[in-house]
Write a protein that holds these residues in place. Sequence first.
Motif, short mmCIF file in Angstrom:
data_model
loop_
_atom_site.label_atom_id
_atom_site.label_comp_id
_atom_site.label_asym_id
_atom_site.label_seq_id
_atom_site.Cartn_x
_atom_site.Cartn_y
_atom_site.Cartn_z
N LEU A 57 41.15 96.60 -22.42
CA LEU A 57 41.53 97.95 -22.84
C LEU A 57 40.46 98.96 -22.43
CD1 LEU A 57 43.02 100.16 -24.32
CD2 LEU A 57 42.09 99.28 -26.47
N LEU A 104 40.86 99.16 -31.94
CA LEU A 104 40.16 97.89 -31.69
C LEU A 104 40.34 96.93 -32.85
CD1 LEU A 104 36.89 99.28 -30.08
CD2 LEU A 104 38.78 98.12 -28.91
N THR A 105 40.46 97.44 -34.05
CA THR A 105 40.69 96.56 -35.20
C THR A 105 42.01 95.81 -35.08
OG1 THR A 105 40.65 96.48 -37.62
CG2 THR A 105 41.85 98.30 -36.64
N ARG A 109 40.67 92.95 -37.12
CA ARG A 109 39.26 92.60 -36.90
C ARG A 109 38.35 93.71 -37.40
NH1 ARG A 109 36.71 90.55 -31.09
NH2 ARG A 109 34.59 90.10 -31.86
N HIS A 135 34.22 94.79 -37.14
CA HIS A 135 33.27 94.60 -36.04
C HIS A 135 31.81 94.68 -36.48
CE1 HIS A 135 37.01 96.04 -34.15
NE2 HIS A 135 36.66 95.28 -33.14
N ASP A 187 38.37 89.19 -27.84
CA ASP A 187 37.31 89.84 -27.06
C ASP A 187 37.80 90.28 -25.69
OD1 ASP A 187 35.40 89.55 -29.05
OD2 ASP A 187 34.64 87.66 -28.25
N GLN A 193 40.07 93.29 -25.80
CA GLN A 193 39.33 94.52 -26.05
C GLN A 193 38.65 95.01 -24.78
OE1 GLN A 193 36.61 94.18 -29.33
NE2 GLN A 193 38.24 94.20 -30.87
N ARG A 194 38.04 94.10 -24.03
CA ARG A 194 37.38 94.50 -22.80
C ARG A 194 38.38 95.04 -21.77
NH1 ARG A 194 33.79 90.03 -24.13
NH2 ARG A 194 35.20 88.54 -23.14
N ASP A 206 36.48 103.10 -35.82
CA ASP A 206 36.96 101.75 -36.11
C ASP A 206 36.21 101.12 -37.27
OD1 ASP A 206 38.26 99.05 -35.57
OD2 ASP A 206 38.94 100.22 -33.86
N ILE A 250 43.12 94.60 -32.26
CA ILE A 250 43.01 93.74 -31.07
C ILE A 250 41.90 92.73 -31.34
CG2 ILE A 250 42.67 93.68 -28.57
CD1 ILE A 250 43.41 96.64 -28.50
N LEU A 304 30.89 96.72 -25.70
CA LEU A 304 32.11 97.12 -25.01
C LEU A 304 31.91 98.34 -24.11
CD1 LEU A 304 34.70 96.84 -27.94
CD2 LEU A 304 34.60 95.37 -25.90
N LEU A 347 30.51 96.21 -30.74
CA LEU A 347 31.07 97.49 -30.30
C LEU A 347 30.24 98.10 -29.17
CD1 LEU A 347 32.11 99.18 -33.68
CD2 LEU A 347 33.62 98.24 -31.91
#
Length: 215
Positions: free
Chosen positions: A119, A107-108, A173, A175, A113, A116-117, A137, A110, A183, A180
């Motif tokens: 994925l 996630l870092t 990124r 977070h 937002d 990430q969702r 992460d 990507i 998500l 987090l």
Amino acid sequence: MNGRDPRLTYWDAVGAEKTFTHPVDPGWTATMGREARILDYGCGYGRVIAELSRQGFSDVSGVDLSSALIARGRRLHPDLRLAVLESPPHLPYPPTSFDVVLLFAVLTCIPNDDAQRALIAELVRVLAPGGLLYISDMVLQDDERNRDRYATHARRFGTPYGVFATDDGAVVRHHDMAGLYALLPEFDLMEERRISVVTMNGHPARAVQLLARKR
């Protein structure tokens, strides 16, 4: 994939030689059956699934968008199943194919937002009911250097606070925890732990690990 993913410019060059350090919690993996079907999404050079294989897990696979990292992994671990992900985040597997999905320092990489969702939605698709998602992460750092990087990048590009560019060209990124948690609406959080890691550029940093079960 329609066009070259811009992340590949970094991960097929500078990023392909990085060392990744997020640890696997043996207490968490001890609760998983050794026959569990495990996917490491963003597996890099196969470090984590090599460790799981040594722990006795018999059905482990890894995918990554970087062909250079996968090639490195195949040289290091020729016995492992490692594949290049052609159209991220889409996975070439039918629904409910896996009992566990690992998402270590992905996630870092990507910052967006919506990406990430997307994925997480794909991981929900391939996870069996009751399957586990193991995330490791980066969280927001509270030192002046990182606060300045977050603020500068947000002002210049309008990105979420926590996004920044590394000195060698990666856009990554860190977070906040609320982001987090947000998500994971289709999961129940089972375990959480804060850890210290060394970043791929050699800096000490704070991170978090989450173990969540798909409803």
